[in-house]
Design an enzyme around this catalytic site. Structure first.
Site, PDB file in Angstrom:
ATOM      1  N   TYR A 147      51.605  51.421  40.798  1.00 44.47           N
ATOM      2  CA  TYR A 147      50.259  50.934  41.083  1.00 44.47           C
ATOM      3  C   TYR A 147      50.332  50.094  42.348  1.00 44.47           C
ATOM      4  O   TYR A 147      51.155  49.187  42.445  1.00 44.47           O
ATOM      5  CB  TYR A 147      49.758  50.089  39.909  1.00 44.47           C
ATOM      6  CG  TYR A 147      48.390  49.485  40.105  1.00 44.47           C
ATOM      7  CD1 TYR A 147      47.240  50.269  39.963  1.00 44.47           C
ATOM      8  CD2 TYR A 147      48.236  48.141  40.407  1.00 44.47           C
ATOM      9  CE1 TYR A 147      45.974  49.714  40.134  1.00 44.47           C
ATOM     10  CE2 TYR A 147      46.972  47.580  40.573  1.00 44.47           C
ATOM     11  CZ  TYR A 147      45.852  48.371  40.441  1.00 44.47           C
ATOM     12  OH  TYR A 147      44.607  47.821  40.599  1.00 44.47           O
ATOM     13  N   ASP A 242      56.273  48.224  48.425  1.00 47.26           N
ATOM     14  CA  ASP A 242      55.249  47.359  47.836  1.00 47.26           C
ATOM     15  C   ASP A 242      55.988  46.276  47.057  1.00 47.26           C
ATOM     16  O   ASP A 242      56.348  46.460  45.893  1.00 47.26           O
ATOM     17  CB  ASP A 242      54.339  48.196  46.926  1.00 47.26           C
ATOM     18  CG  ASP A 242      53.312  47.339  46.199  1.00 47.26           C
ATOM     19  OD1 ASP A 242      53.433  46.101  46.232  1.00 47.26           O
ATOM     20  OD2 ASP A 242      52.405  47.918  45.589  1.00 47.26           O
ATOM     21  N   LYS A 270      51.101  37.981  45.192  1.00 47.25           N
ATOM     22  CA  LYS A 270      51.545  37.175  44.049  1.00 47.25           C
ATOM     23  C   LYS A 270      52.311  35.906  44.445  1.00 47.25           C
ATOM     24  O   LYS A 270      51.702  34.923  44.834  1.00 47.25           O
ATOM     25  CB  LYS A 270      52.334  38.053  43.070  1.00 47.25           C
ATOM     26  CG  LYS A 270      51.465  39.243  42.580  1.00 47.25           C
ATOM     27  CD  LYS A 270      51.930  39.848  41.319  1.00 47.25           C
ATOM     28  CE  LYS A 270      51.202  41.136  40.974  1.00 47.25           C
ATOM     29  NZ  LYS A 270      49.956  40.971  40.234  1.00 47.25           N
TER      30      LYS A 270
HETATM   31  N1  HOZ Z   1      46.988  44.890  38.214  1.00 42.32           N
HETATM   32  C1  HOZ Z   1      47.481  43.593  38.023  1.00 42.32           C
HETATM   33  C2  HOZ Z   1      48.598  43.620  37.043  1.00 42.32           C
HETATM   34  N2  HOZ Z   1      49.608  44.524  37.352  1.00 42.32           N
HETATM   35  C3  HOZ Z   1      46.390  42.609  37.684  1.00 42.32           C
HETATM   36  C4  HOZ Z   1      45.835  42.693  36.322  1.00 42.32           C
HETATM   37  C5  HOZ Z   1      44.761  41.665  36.038  1.00 42.32           C
HETATM   38  O1  HOZ Z   1      44.657  40.674  36.735  1.00 42.32           O
HETATM   39  O2  HOZ Z   1      44.019  41.883  35.118  1.00 42.32           O
END
Ligand code: HOZ
Length: 428
Positions: A147, A242, A270
């Protein structure tokens, strides 16, 4: 199982659904991956979060990774407060941006210049645009279950919330664009080679999570990242790491340091923002010179380099360079993940784990998965039961089998033992 009072969270969820889609602002938070209604948080400190009903939980989500120093770290709070006194946004350059950029570049030798953005999604989206601009090619090769945020080009067979909700692709992504995204299985070098043999001269970049963290936590197989580097070089494509999750997380120098592979472009997020909205992407001076205003590839942002975010990032990253910082953190992740699995197995529960640095994943299957298909074979029903059991015992884990867990500097032995006690109480 201890009975939790979640009445206030339930009331707040009722209210939020009136005005927020699904009651949340990011799909995984809706708890569809575990059923039931989400926990609404009130505050967080150190290794713990506190919900609206006053329940305390040991937190292994850590805002999905950034809080490596623990929540509400005193130095980070002081830096943000001092910065806020001087103004919350300038929309103009400040010395804070140069300082944080220097610090990041010093730990990532392939990154000579950076551009700050406001999220990991912006970082990967902009990195791909840059790769397309530099190579003059349109296609991107990614891996099933990885992702890279929610930009159109990446919402094809993605992990994280997309996997949690069982959405292979997203309506709204033009098919003409989706066709430019090629997907192969993570850790499958042969499939990458095959892809290059079919599309080699039109692939602008491979983008990869060097440690996959959005299908649980899955490390790269030995030689996998090296082979991506070699294939990109051979075919004139760029390699994008990434490192939104792994940067400053699995080591000070992220996957660059752990695996010794230098990508062409690196994305951050992050930890570099210390819990405030920050992303960044960077590369060699030559590649970055193609970005506006030095070059023609356009990218911009009102809150990019925001002073509060820069201050939080600087205060978060600075102590990470202290000798020994990562050793205890990483040892905790190993002990935690292996300790949970051994206790589950003693009860006859099929379980396995992966951990890299202070990222970990627990899987309800005998063998730790190597790719998305294998991650999907884990027992979802067991995962849900375990999830609610741990929550009722005061342990907050990601409410999806397709997310990684994280450790902070302030997770200590007592919390580890408390977590193990909770696992001991799990009944099949
Ligand atoms: N996609 C992020 C976690 N891998 C963020 C999820 C979130 O903040 O709900």
């Amino acid at each position: 199982m201890t009975q939790l009072n979640l009445d206030r969270s339930k009331e707040l969820f009722e209210a939020s659904q009136e005005v927020l889609v699904g009651g949340v602002n990011s799909p995984v938070r809706a708890f569809r991956g575990v059923g039931g209604s989400p926990i609404f948080f009130d505050r967080a400190k150190g290794a713990c979060v506190y919900d609206a009903d006053g329940n305390e939980y040991i937190d292994y989500v850590l805002s999905w990774g950034p809080m490596i120093l623990g929540h509400a770290n005193d130095d980070v709070l002081a830096a943000v407060a001092a910065s806020a006194q001087k103004g919350t946004s300038f929309g103009a350059p400040s010395a804070l941006e140069t300082s944080l950029a220097k610090r990041i570049c010093s730990h990532y030798p392939s990154v000579e210049k950076l551009r700050f953005v406001s999220s990991g999604t912006e970082a990967t989206m902009s990195a791909l645009r840059l790769a397309r601009g530099v190579t003059g090619r349109d296609k991107v090769l990614k891996f099933e279950g990885c992702y890279h945020g929610h930009a159109d080009s990446f919402l094809v067979k993605a992990g994280s919330g997309v996997a949690t909700l069982g959405l292979p692709n997203s309506p709204g992504v033009p098919s003409a664009l989706a066709e430019l995204t090629l997907n192969v299985a993570y850790n499958d070098t042969d499939a990458v080679e095959h892809c290059f043999s079919e599309h080699g001269d039109s692939i602008a970049a491979i983008i990869v999570e060097p440690v996959a963290g959005n299908m649980g936590c899955i490390p790269p197989a030995p030689g996998f990242l090296e082979s991506l580097h070699e294939l990109c070089d051979r075919h004139g494509a760029l390699l994008i790491f990434d490192e939104v999750m792994t940067g400053f997380r699995i080591a000070l120098g992220g996957a660059h340091e752990v695996y010794g592979v230098k990508p062409d472009i690196t994305c951050f997020g992050k930890v570099v923002g210390g819990g405030l909205p920050v992303g960044a992407f960077g590369a060699s001076k030559k590649i970055m010179s193609q970005l506006a205003p030095e070059g023609p590839v356009y990218q911009a942002g009102t809150l990019s380099g925001n002073p509060l975010a820069m201050s939080a990032g600087e205060a978060t990253i600075t102590p990470l360079a202290e000798p020994g910082f990562y050793e205890s953190l990483n040892a905790y992740a190993k002990e935690l993940s292996e300790g949970i699995v051994s206790r589950l197995r003693e009860k006859g529960v099929p379980a396995s784990s992966n951990h890299v640095g202070s990222m970990f994943g627990i899987f309800f299957r005998d063998q730790a998965p190597r790719n998305y298909a294998e991650a999907g074979e884990a027992d979802q029903d067991l995962f849900k039961r375990f999830y609610w059991h741990m929550l009722s015992e005061g342990v907050y884990m990601a409410p999806s089998a397709f997310e990684a867990g994280f450790i902070s500097k302030v997770h200590d032995k007592a919390l580890l033992m408390k977590t193990f006690d909770a696992v001991e109480k799990f009944r099949l």
